[in-house]
Design an enzyme around this catalytic site. Structure first.
Site, PDB file in Angstrom:
ATOM      1  N   CYS A 148       0.804  -1.284  -0.020  1.00 18.72           N
ATOM      2  CA  CYS A 148       0.072   0.008  -0.089  1.00 18.72           C
ATOM      3  C   CYS A 148       0.850   1.212   0.116  1.00 18.72           C
ATOM      4  CB  CYS A 148      -0.976   0.013   1.214  1.00 18.72           C
ATOM      5  SG  CYS A 148      -1.910   1.555   1.408  1.00 18.72           S
ATOM      6  N   CYS A 165      -1.012   5.948   6.674  1.00 15.86           N
ATOM      7  CA  CYS A 165      -2.129   5.617   7.297  1.00 15.86           C
ATOM      8  C   CYS A 165      -2.225   4.894   8.729  1.00 15.86           C
ATOM      9  CB  CYS A 165      -2.915   4.679   6.233  1.00 15.86           C
ATOM     10  SG  CYS A 165      -4.599   3.820   6.989  1.00 15.86           S
ATOM     11  N   CYS A 214      -2.262   0.256   9.232  1.00 14.15           N
ATOM     12  CA  CYS A 214      -1.106  -0.865   9.253  1.00 14.15           C
ATOM     13  C   CYS A 214       0.094  -0.112   9.925  1.00 14.15           C
ATOM     14  CB  CYS A 214      -0.638  -0.997   8.064  1.00 14.15           C
ATOM     15  SG  CYS A 214      -2.060  -2.149   7.224  1.00 14.15           S
ATOM     16  N   CYS A 244      -7.946  -0.360  -0.064  1.00 18.37           N
ATOM     17  CA  CYS A 244      -7.152  -0.622   1.152  1.00 18.37           C
ATOM     18  C   CYS A 244      -6.821  -2.360   1.213  1.00 18.37           C
ATOM     19  CB  CYS A 244      -8.230  -0.574   2.339  1.00 18.37           C
ATOM     20  SG  CYS A 244      -7.322  -1.285   3.972  1.00 18.37           S
ATOM     21  N   TYR A 300     -17.125 -13.220  28.659  1.00 20.24           N
ATOM     22  CA  TYR A 300     -16.872 -12.201  27.791  1.00 20.24           C
ATOM     23  C   TYR A 300     -17.247 -12.688  26.377  1.00 20.24           C
ATOM     24  CZ  TYR A 300     -13.805 -10.956  31.636  1.00 20.24           C
ATOM     25  OH  TYR A 300     -13.209 -10.440  32.848  1.00 20.24           O
ATOM     26  N   GLU A 346     -21.953 -11.970  29.249  1.00 21.25           N
ATOM     27  CA  GLU A 346     -21.387 -10.691  28.425  1.00 21.25           C
ATOM     28  C   GLU A 346     -22.059  -9.504  28.982  1.00 21.25           C
ATOM     29  OE1 GLU A 346     -19.633  -9.908  25.468  1.00 21.25           O
ATOM     30  OE2 GLU A 346     -20.617  -7.846  25.836  1.00 21.25           O
ATOM     31  N   ASP A 396     -12.317 -14.450  27.379  1.00 20.34           N
ATOM     32  CA  ASP A 396     -11.916 -13.879  26.273  1.00 20.34           C
ATOM     33  C   ASP A 396     -12.134 -12.383  26.430  1.00 20.34           C
ATOM     34  OD1 ASP A 396     -11.060 -12.850  23.928  1.00 20.34           O
ATOM     35  OD2 ASP A 396     -12.714 -13.659  22.802  1.00 20.34           O
ATOM     36  N   CYS A 402      -6.321 -10.557  23.804  1.00 20.43           N
ATOM     37  CA  CYS A 402      -5.701  -9.849  22.723  1.00 20.43           C
ATOM     38  C   CYS A 402      -4.758  -8.598  23.209  1.00 20.43           C
ATOM     39  CB  CYS A 402      -7.053  -8.968  22.216  1.00 20.43           C
ATOM     40  SG  CYS A 402      -8.095  -8.339  23.675  1.00 20.43           S
TER      41      CYS A 402
HETATM   42  N1  SAH Z   1     -15.703 -13.830  22.663  1.00 20.82           N
HETATM   43  C1  SAH Z   1     -16.076 -12.857  21.828  1.00 20.82           C
HETATM   44  C2  SAH Z   1     -16.131 -11.527  22.335  1.00 20.82           C
HETATM   45  C3  SAH Z   1     -14.376 -11.005  22.737  1.00 20.82           C
HETATM   46  S1  SAH Z   1     -14.374  -9.362  22.975  1.00 20.82           S
HETATM   47  C4  SAH Z   1     -15.781 -13.253  20.346  1.00 20.82           C
HETATM   48  O1  SAH Z   1     -14.910 -13.700  20.166  1.00 20.82           O
HETATM   49  O2  SAH Z   1     -16.293 -12.686  19.586  1.00 20.82           O
HETATM   50  C5  SAH Z   1     -14.361  -9.143  24.637  1.00 20.82           C
HETATM   51  C6  SAH Z   1     -15.986  -9.049  24.881  1.00 20.82           C
HETATM   52  O3  SAH Z   1     -16.052  -8.702  26.386  1.00 20.82           O
HETATM   53  C7  SAH Z   1     -16.800  -7.672  24.304  1.00 20.82           C
HETATM   54  O4  SAH Z   1     -18.111  -8.111  23.834  1.00 20.82           O
HETATM   55  C8  SAH Z   1     -17.113  -6.933  25.458  1.00 20.82           C
HETATM   56  O5  SAH Z   1     -18.251  -6.246  25.321  1.00 20.82           O
HETATM   57  C9  SAH Z   1     -17.285  -7.866  26.617  1.00 20.82           C
HETATM   58  N2  SAH Z   1     -17.009  -7.327  28.147  1.00 20.82           N
HETATM   59  C10 SAH Z   1     -16.238  -6.317  28.479  1.00 20.82           C
HETATM   60  N3  SAH Z   1     -16.226  -6.073  29.627  1.00 20.82           N
HETATM   61  C11 SAH Z   1     -16.755  -7.339  30.309  1.00 20.82           C
HETATM   62  C12 SAH Z   1     -17.220  -7.575  31.510  1.00 20.82           C
HETATM   63  N4  SAH Z   1     -16.759  -6.887  32.697  1.00 20.82           N
HETATM   64  N5  SAH Z   1     -17.902  -8.522  31.866  1.00 20.82           N
HETATM   65  C13 SAH Z   1     -18.555  -9.305  30.635  1.00 20.82           C
HETATM   66  N6  SAH Z   1     -18.148  -8.926  29.293  1.00 20.82           N
HETATM   67  C14 SAH Z   1     -17.504  -7.892  29.328  1.00 20.82           C
END
Ligand code: SAH
Length: 474
Positions: A84, A90, A93, A172, A330, A351, A402, A429
């Site tokens: 790119c 940008c 990236c 992109c 999550y 969630e 997660d 992440c």
């Molecule tokens: N496992 C899912 C989302 C992961 S992202 C996937 O792979 O698609 C993290 C998620 O945690 C988001 O959806 C966010 O809204 C949620 N989140 C953030 N803080 C939180 C909390 N204290 N308790 C529960 N969920 C939460």
């Protein structure tokens, strides 16, 4: 260019605008090159490990400073020409100039360093990072800011790094190929309808962002205009232009067109209200054998090719045999939960965003799954509450977490430990908070068994990781 003599080099620390020789030895957290000039650390945007450079000093602090590349004396063997032409400007990236195999190595090391330095853990199995075969055009979601530059020219594209000035981006290399055609139609609509585009500073104008989501498997596309108001002029013109694409090509189908209302003076892209203009505001996509319904407001992983590998990895670490009770904390729209439910007796998902939980329940139905139940609320509140209410009946054989980048609340980890699962599968992440949480769990009796990074975001510095922890008295 004022190159310093060797003698001067030994005597002074560099000052603003000085040009000094520098070899890039490391990569920083934001993908910048790091080198040392007489023990003085310099961060150099777009510097690649192994580059021999002349750099110009931009700013200095007591022990470190920032510099930009003045000239490349000897390019690193890992330096590649970015595909790119906007890559260095940008913000999307950060490391396109680094050979992809080297990017993977960098990410793997980043995870390893965090676990060993922050987590203080040395004995575990580090599995090789899972990269992409073709690390381009991987994103299923693009969000284009819309504005006008000083010359009143229409700008649709991405923000320049660390700024809010918009760079026109026709093509992109990490977005889906459908985006270019769709954006060109919206560009025509803007010019022909006279719709006012948003001015961030004055908080005036209507059209703020264009959000496009693509189902990689289904090829369904949803187009959403984020507006500072509730309706747009010449709506029919927009629909005609976009829907004409459905007859003009066969690579994708525009399945839904909608508006998102965001009247706040904020950097947050989306507001809460969706107004449909064409069909219901969602698309359906598939990862592995599971179908997901996705709306513009749902959290959904942006790299579907790698997401499949990520979820398969989480599932293999969980090693389910059909008898287990599994918690997915999550859980977003229930993506991992439903993957796990294919092999578990019962899955509970938690969630914080109520709409995502509605999506999760709908997704369970869509797949005819009856062994997944979802609760809305903060994981650190819901988990202890449900566990207590059920007198321990809602136990856990495996707990999957997660969390967002900040990681898990300590109180949540305490409940996880109190529930005594055999396994904890941590999808992360941010390797730094992963390492912090692993350390805490280790002290409470959960041993890190293995770790595997997955490259969800080629050409950026981000890395996703899956870790397996086992209860020590297993
Ligand atoms: N496992 C899912 C989302 C992961 S992202 C996937 O792979 O698609 C993290 C998620 O945690 C988001 O959806 C966010 O809204 C949620 N989140 C953030 N803080 C939180 C909390 N204290 N308790 C529960 N969920 C939460």
């Amino acid at each position: 260019m004022a190159l310093k003599t060797e003698k001067e080099e030994l005597q002074t620390i560099p000052q603003k605008n000085d040009c000094v020789p520098l070899t890039i030895e490391d990569i920083g957290a934001d993908g910048e090159g790091i080198g040392r000039y007489q023990g003085f650390t310099l961060f150099v945007k777009d510097g690649v490990v192994g580059d021999e450079l002349i750099v110009r000093i931009l700013k200095t602090k007591t022990t470190y400073g920032y510099a930009k590349i003045e000239s490349i004396v000897t390019p690193s063997p890992f330096r590649v020409e970015p595909k790119c032409s906007l890559a260095s400007r940008c913000g999307g990236c950060q490391i396109q100039q680094l050979d992809y195999q080297k990017q993977l190595e960098y990410k793997q090391n980043k995870v390893k360093n965090c676990i060993e330095r922050i987590g203080g853990i040395k004995e575990y199995e580090m599995e090789p990072i899972i990269g992409m075969e073709d690390p381009y055009y991987y994103r299923n979601k693009s969000q284009y800011p819309v504005g006008r530059n000083k010359n009143n020219e229409l700008m649709i594209g991405f923000y320049a790094g660390r700024s809010h000035s918009i760079i026109n981006t026709d093509h992109c290399y990490i977005g889906d190929k459908s985006n270019e055609l769709i954006v060109s139609k919206i560009r025509e609509y803007i010019e022909e309808s006279g719709i006012a585009v948003y001015n961030e500073e004055k908080h005036t104008g209507l059209l703020r962002h264009i959000l496009i989501r693509v189902g990689f498997t289904s090829k369904q596309v949803i187009v959403c205009l984020v507006i500072n108001g509730k309706k747009i002029p010449k709506q029919e013109l927009l629909l005609d232009k976009l829907l004409a694409l459905n007859t003009q090509q066969e690579d994708f189908v525009i399945e839904s067109i909608c508006l998102n209302v965001n009247k706040e003076k904020t950097n947050v892209i989306l507001g809460n209200q969706i107004i449909s203009l064409y069909k219901e505001p969602f698309i359906v996509d598939q990862i592995g054998d599971i179908k997901y319904q996705i709306s513009p407001l749902s959290f959904y992983q942006v790299n579907p090719v790698q997401t499949k590998k990520l979820y398969e990895l989480a599932l293999s670490y969980a090693d389910l045999h059909g008898e287990e009770i599994v918690w997915d904390l999550y859980c977003g729209i229930g993506t991992i939960s439903l993957f796990l439910a294919q092999r578990a007796k019962q899955v509970y998902g938690v969630e914080i965003i109520p709409q995502a939980i509605e999506d999760a329940k709908r997704n369970a139905k869509l797949n005819g799954m009856t062994n997944a139940e979802f609760f809305a609320g903060a994981a650190e509140d819901v988990l202890p509450q449900k566990y207590k209410e059920s007198n321990g009946a809602m136990s856990a054989d495996v707990i999957v977490v997660d969390p967002p980048r900040k990681g898990c609340e300590q109180s949540l980890l305490d409940t996880v430990v109190a529930m005594h699962p055999k396994k904890v599968v941590y999808v992360s992440c941010d390797p730094a908070t992963l390492a912090r949480d692993i350390k805490y769990l280790d002290e409470k009796g959960y041993q890190l068994k293995k770790v595997r990074p997955v490259d969800q975001f080629p050409h950026s510095t981000h890395v996703e990781t899956v870790a397996l922890l086992l209860r020590m008295d297993n």
